[in-house]
Scaffold this motif. Structure first.
Motif, PDB file in Angstrom:
ATOM      1  N   VAL A  69     -83.735  10.000  27.266  1.00  0.00           N
ATOM      2  CA  VAL A  69     -83.387  11.377  26.886  1.00  0.00           C
ATOM      3  C   VAL A  69     -82.066  11.431  26.112  1.00  0.00           C
ATOM      4  O   VAL A  69     -81.936  12.192  25.159  1.00  0.00           O
ATOM      5  CB  VAL A  69     -83.381  12.311  28.124  1.00  0.00           C
ATOM      6  N   GLN A  70     -81.104  10.610  26.471  1.00  0.00           N
ATOM      7  CA  GLN A  70     -79.823  10.564  25.757  1.00  0.00           C
ATOM      8  C   GLN A  70     -80.006   9.962  24.367  1.00  0.00           C
ATOM      9  O   GLN A  70     -79.428  10.440  23.386  1.00  0.00           O
ATOM     10  CB  GLN A  70     -78.801   9.770  26.556  1.00  0.00           C
ATOM     11  N   LEU A  71     -80.820   8.919  24.259  1.00  0.00           N
ATOM     12  CA  LEU A  71     -81.101   8.309  22.959  1.00  0.00           C
ATOM     13  C   LEU A  71     -81.786   9.314  22.038  1.00  0.00           C
ATOM     14  O   LEU A  71     -81.439   9.440  20.865  1.00  0.00           O
ATOM     15  CB  LEU A  71     -81.959   7.057  23.140  1.00  0.00           C
ATOM     16  N   VAL A  72     -82.755  10.050  22.580  1.00  0.00           N
ATOM     17  CA  VAL A  72     -83.463  11.055  21.783  1.00  0.00           C
ATOM     18  C   VAL A  72     -82.488  12.139  21.315  1.00  0.00           C
ATOM     19  O   VAL A  72     -82.577  12.602  20.168  1.00  0.00           O
ATOM     20  CB  VAL A  72     -84.651  11.651  22.573  1.00  0.00           C
ATOM     21  N   THR A  73     -81.543  12.519  22.144  1.00  0.00           N
ATOM     22  CA  THR A  73     -80.539  13.512  21.745  1.00  0.00           C
ATOM     23  C   THR A  73     -79.740  13.015  20.541  1.00  0.00           C
ATOM     24  O   THR A  73     -79.497  13.766  19.590  1.00  0.00           O
ATOM     25  CB  THR A  73     -79.603  13.836  22.924  1.00  0.00           C
ATOM     26  N   HIS A  74     -79.345  11.751  20.546  1.00  0.00           N
ATOM     27  CA  HIS A  74     -78.638  11.174  19.390  1.00  0.00           C
ATOM     28  C   HIS A  74     -79.527  11.191  18.149  1.00  0.00           C
ATOM     29  O   HIS A  74     -79.067  11.514  17.052  1.00  0.00           O
ATOM     30  CB  HIS A  74     -78.211   9.731  19.675  1.00  0.00           C
ATOM     31  N   ILE A  75     -80.788  10.841  18.306  1.00  0.00           N
ATOM     32  CA  ILE A  75     -81.710  10.795  17.171  1.00  0.00           C
ATOM     33  C   ILE A  75     -81.962  12.209  16.635  1.00  0.00           C
ATOM     34  O   ILE A  75     -81.988  12.418  15.417  1.00  0.00           O
ATOM     35  CB  ILE A  75     -83.012  10.076  17.560  1.00  0.00           C
ATOM     36  N   GLY A  83     -80.921  17.493   7.742  1.00  0.00           N
ATOM     37  CA  GLY A  83     -81.609  18.700   7.309  1.00  0.00           C
ATOM     38  C   GLY A  83     -83.048  18.817   7.790  1.00  0.00           C
ATOM     39  O   GLY A  83     -83.774  19.698   7.335  1.00  0.00           O
ATOM     40  N   GLN A  84     -83.470  17.951   8.688  1.00  0.00           N
ATOM     41  CA  GLN A  84     -84.831  18.021   9.234  1.00  0.00           C
ATOM     42  C   GLN A  84     -84.955  19.255  10.116  1.00  0.00           C
ATOM     43  O   GLN A  84     -84.029  19.616  10.823  1.00  0.00           O
ATOM     44  CB  GLN A  84     -85.140  16.788  10.081  1.00  0.00           C
ATOM     45  N   LYS A  89     -88.308  19.310  18.929  1.00  0.00           N
ATOM     46  CA  LYS A  89     -89.668  18.993  19.377  1.00  0.00           C
ATOM     47  C   LYS A  89     -89.956  17.491  19.371  1.00  0.00           C
ATOM     48  O   LYS A  89     -91.024  17.073  19.803  1.00  0.00           O
ATOM     49  CB  LYS A  89     -90.689  19.702  18.492  1.00  0.00           C
ATOM     50  N   MET A  90     -89.020  16.697  18.873  1.00  0.00           N
ATOM     51  CA  MET A  90     -89.242  15.251  18.798  1.00  0.00           C
ATOM     52  C   MET A  90     -89.383  14.659  20.188  1.00  0.00           C
ATOM     53  O   MET A  90     -88.583  14.946  21.071  1.00  0.00           O
ATOM     54  CB  MET A  90     -88.082  14.554  18.092  1.00  0.00           C
ATOM     55  N   GLN A  91     -90.394  13.822  20.346  1.00  0.00           N
ATOM     56  CA  GLN A  91     -90.598  13.115  21.592  1.00  0.00           C
ATOM     57  C   GLN A  91     -91.010  11.686  21.271  1.00  0.00           C
ATOM     58  O   GLN A  91     -91.667  11.436  20.260  1.00  0.00           O
ATOM     59  CB  GLN A  91     -91.680  13.780  22.426  1.00  0.00           C
ATOM     60  N   PHE A  92     -90.644  10.768  22.151  1.00  0.00           N
ATOM     61  CA  PHE A  92     -90.976   9.364  21.966  1.00  0.00           C
ATOM     62  C   PHE A  92     -91.412   8.793  23.299  1.00  0.00           C
ATOM     63  O   PHE A  92     -90.902   9.177  24.347  1.00  0.00           O
ATOM     64  CB  PHE A  92     -89.769   8.581  21.432  1.00  0.00           C
ATOM     65  N   LYS A  93     -92.346   7.836  23.248  1.00  0.00           N
ATOM     66  CA  LYS A  93     -92.866   7.261  24.496  1.00  0.00           C
ATOM     67  C   LYS A  93     -91.890   6.291  25.147  1.00  0.00           C
ATOM     68  O   LYS A  93     -91.928   6.089  26.350  1.00  0.00           O
ATOM     69  CB  LYS A  93     -94.212   6.587  24.261  1.00  0.00           C
TER      70      LYS A  93
END
Length: 105
Positions: A69-75, A83-84, A89-93
């Motif tokens: 969850v912390q890595l996804v926050t950085h991404i 500008g994306q 809504k980004m999620q990763f397995k």
């Protein structure tokens, strides 16, 4: 016990939402030509956090693993500064998939 960085990896620049993608040790070496400080962090595809020594010439495991969850926050922050839209809504397995998402950017 020898520990190796599991590639791909991300360099998280302290105080900046920009991330740098390192698919292999050669690319990490090229990134190390920039000013890497002891506050910058490398996170490998297993989530292992690495600390810079000698301006990124050597890396030591910090003993910490970055939660997905912390890595996804950085991404998400990285993509938002590009500008994306809809980054929330980004999620990763897993961490490897999250890091690999930056391969094309």
């Amino acid at each position: 016990m020898t520990t190796y960085i599991n590639y791909p990896a991300l360099l998280i620049w302290q105080g900046d939402d920009e991330l740098s993608y390192a698919p292999d040790s050669a690319s990490l070496g090229r990134l190390s030509e920039n000013l890497i400080t002891e506050d910058d962090r490398l996170v490998d595809s297993q989530g292992v956090c690495w600390l810079s020594q000698d301006g990124g010439q050597h890396w030591q495991p910090s003993g910490q693993t970055m939660p997905l969850v912390q890595l996804v926050t950085h991404i998400q922050a990285h993509y938002a500064q590009l500008g994306q839209c809809c980054v929330g809504k980004m999620q990763f397995k897993d961490r490897a998939a999250a890091i690999a998402s930056l391969a094309v950017h």
